[in-house]
Scaffold this motif. Structure first.
Motif, PDB file in Angstrom:
ATOM      1  N   ASP A 179       0.841  -1.204   0.000  1.00 20.33           N
ATOM      2  CA  ASP A 179       0.000   0.000   0.000  1.00 20.33           C
ATOM      3  C   ASP A 179       0.876   1.254   0.000  1.00 20.33           C
ATOM      4  O   ASP A 179       2.042   1.199   0.384  1.00 20.33           O
ATOM      5  CB  ASP A 179      -0.880   0.045   1.250  1.00 20.33           C
ATOM      6  N   LYS A 180       0.259   2.365  -0.360  1.00 20.51           N
ATOM      7  CA  LYS A 180       0.990   3.625  -0.271  1.00 20.51           C
ATOM      8  C   LYS A 180       1.023   4.128   1.169  1.00 20.51           C
ATOM      9  O   LYS A 180       2.052   4.535   1.677  1.00 20.51           O
ATOM     10  CB  LYS A 180       0.373   4.720  -1.155  1.00 20.51           C
ATOM     11  N   ASP A 181      -0.121   4.115   1.813  1.00 19.66           N
ATOM     12  CA  ASP A 181      -0.205   4.589   3.195  1.00 19.66           C
ATOM     13  C   ASP A 181       0.506   5.934   3.366  1.00 19.66           C
ATOM     14  O   ASP A 181       0.236   6.872   2.644  1.00 19.66           O
ATOM     15  CB  ASP A 181       0.364   3.543   4.154  1.00 19.66           C
ATOM     16  N   ASP A 182       1.456   5.980   4.308  1.00 23.20           N
ATOM     17  CA  ASP A 182       2.148   7.237   4.598  1.00 23.20           C
ATOM     18  C   ASP A 182       3.491   7.376   3.886  1.00 23.20           C
ATOM     19  O   ASP A 182       4.264   8.285   4.193  1.00 23.20           O
ATOM     20  CB  ASP A 182       2.378   7.368   6.110  1.00 23.20           C
ATOM     21  N   ASP A 203       5.514  10.122  -2.069  1.00 25.47           N
ATOM     22  CA  ASP A 203       5.265   9.814  -3.471  1.00 25.47           C
ATOM     23  C   ASP A 203       6.492   9.164  -4.097  1.00 25.47           C
ATOM     24  O   ASP A 203       6.374   8.188  -4.859  1.00 25.47           O
ATOM     25  CB  ASP A 203       4.929  11.106  -4.236  1.00 25.47           C
ATOM     26  N   ASN A 236      -3.555   2.571  -3.481  1.00 25.98           N
ATOM     27  CA  ASN A 236      -3.390   3.942  -3.018  1.00 25.98           C
ATOM     28  C   ASN A 236      -4.743   4.425  -2.498  1.00 25.98           C
ATOM     29  O   ASN A 236      -5.634   4.701  -3.298  1.00 25.98           O
ATOM     30  CB  ASN A 236      -2.918   4.840  -4.164  1.00 25.98           C
ATOM     31  N   GLU A 237      -5.048   4.384  -1.149  1.00 29.15           N
ATOM     32  CA  GLU A 237      -3.882   4.282  -0.292  1.00 29.15           C
ATOM     33  C   GLU A 237      -3.779   2.969   0.462  1.00 29.15           C
ATOM     34  O   GLU A 237      -2.752   2.688   1.080  1.00 29.15           O
ATOM     35  CB  GLU A 237      -3.855   5.475   0.672  1.00 29.15           C
ATOM     36  N   ASN A 274      -8.941   8.230   3.451  1.00 26.48           N
ATOM     37  CA  ASN A 274      -7.787   7.509   3.967  1.00 26.48           C
ATOM     38  C   ASN A 274      -8.180   6.144   4.523  1.00 26.48           C
ATOM     39  O   ASN A 274      -9.356   5.778   4.544  1.00 26.48           O
ATOM     40  CB  ASN A 274      -7.060   8.340   5.027  1.00 26.48           C
ATOM     41  N   ARG A 275      -7.157   5.409   5.019  1.00 25.85           N
ATOM     42  CA  ARG A 275      -7.391   4.050   5.504  1.00 25.85           C
ATOM     43  C   ARG A 275      -8.433   4.008   6.631  1.00 25.85           C
ATOM     44  O   ARG A 275      -9.293   3.113   6.646  1.00 25.85           O
ATOM     45  CB  ARG A 275      -6.081   3.429   5.999  1.00 25.85           C
ATOM     46  N   SER A 303       1.379   7.348  -7.454  1.00 29.56           N
ATOM     47  CA  SER A 303       1.235   8.123  -6.218  1.00 29.56           C
ATOM     48  C   SER A 303       0.142   9.180  -6.323  1.00 29.56           C
ATOM     49  O   SER A 303      -0.394   9.636  -5.302  1.00 29.56           O
ATOM     50  CB  SER A 303       2.558   8.797  -5.860  1.00 29.56           C
ATOM     51  N   LYS A 363      -5.390   8.464  -6.507  1.00 34.26           N
ATOM     52  CA  LYS A 363      -6.058   8.193  -5.247  1.00 34.26           C
ATOM     53  C   LYS A 363      -7.520   8.581  -5.360  1.00 34.26           C
ATOM     54  O   LYS A 363      -7.812   9.749  -5.605  1.00 34.26           O
ATOM     55  CB  LYS A 363      -5.396   8.965  -4.103  1.00 34.26           C
ATOM     56  N   PRO A 364      -8.394   7.571  -5.208  1.00 33.55           N
ATOM     57  CA  PRO A 364      -8.077   6.178  -4.894  1.00 33.55           C
ATOM     58  C   PRO A 364      -7.840   5.353  -6.160  1.00 33.55           C
ATOM     59  O   PRO A 364      -8.395   5.650  -7.220  1.00 33.55           O
ATOM     60  CB  PRO A 364      -9.348   5.711  -4.190  1.00 33.55           C
TER      61      PRO A 364
END
Length: 227
Positions: A103-106, A109, A130-131, A149-150, A206, A209-210
């Motif tokens: 996952d991209k999470d935090d 980029d 993403n994410e 976000n998640r 990056s 999203k999403p």
């Protein structure tokens, strides 16, 4: 005696060559799936693997990567790609299909895009989100194009799971694949994921999203259980 030893050596050499050839022949049907998460992604793909093995007994191995610590340790998704390379290099068998799931999470980029490119440069395929992987789960029930976000994904999933009688969504649910496919639609999830990618156009992952490419791995594996 000398001729006997030569004969034994030839037979052993022949068997080793035969095993090597068989190994190569099986490679297109052998998958290595290495996940960033310890439980959520592996549980999902183990559920899909079990469906495949129950019908074809294919050799699909899901590797659980130690959880990547993003709390100021300096580690990033590239560590996962290096770990995959270690597995491939030391493995006694050939994997015709190597997938990296993260996952991209935090992650920044640059870290996210770099990990994807690094994996592809080594011939690996990438199932990124993403994410978060929870986006892929939600797509089994509805089309979602909001850049949430998640935590918000988890809230939506928890509400859906409660409505279905499963209680709060948890990241370590072992039968997550069965729940999503029996109560939702994997085919619609694939279509929705494709639609999201198309909507974003030609931009770096990056910036999408999403979006998720998990559907690409799922669609590839589904060919073994669909008529």
């Amino acid at each position: 005696m000398g001729s006997d030893r030569e004969e034994i050596f030839k037979k052993r050499k022949g068997k080793r060559k035969e095993r090597k050839e068989n190994n190569r022949k099986l490679a297109p049907y052998r998958y290595l799936i290495v996940c960033e998460g310890e439980k959520t992604e592996p549980n999902y793909f183990m559920g899909l693997r079990d469906k495949i093995n129950s019908k074809y007994k294919q050799s699909i191995r899901v590797e659980q990567q130690i959880e990547i610590d993003i709390q100021g340790t300096g580690r990033n998704t590239n560590d996962l790609v290096r770990y995959v390379e270690e597995i491939v290099n030391r493995s006694p068998v050939y994997y015709g299909n190597v997938w990296v799931v993260f996952d991209k999470d935090d992650f920044t980029d640059n870290q996210f895009n770099s990990a994807i490119e690094q994996a592809k440069s080594k011939g690996y395929k990438v199932a990124w989100s993403n994410e978060a992987i929870e986006l892929w789960f939600i797509l089994h029930f509805e089309f979602l194009q909001s850049a949430i976000n998640r935590d918000e994904y988890i809230k939506k999933l928890s509400q859906k799971f409660r409505d279905l009688g499963y209680g709060k969504y948890e990241k370590n649910i072992k039968n997550i694949f069965d729940i999503l496919t029996e109560c939702g639609s994997i085919d619609k999830a694939i279509d929705r994921a494709k639609k999201l990618l198309k909507m974003h156009g030609d931009v770096p992952a990056s910036k999408m999203k999403p979006a998720t490419t998990v559907y690409q791995l799922v669609e590839e594996l589904l060919q073994y259980i669909k008529d």
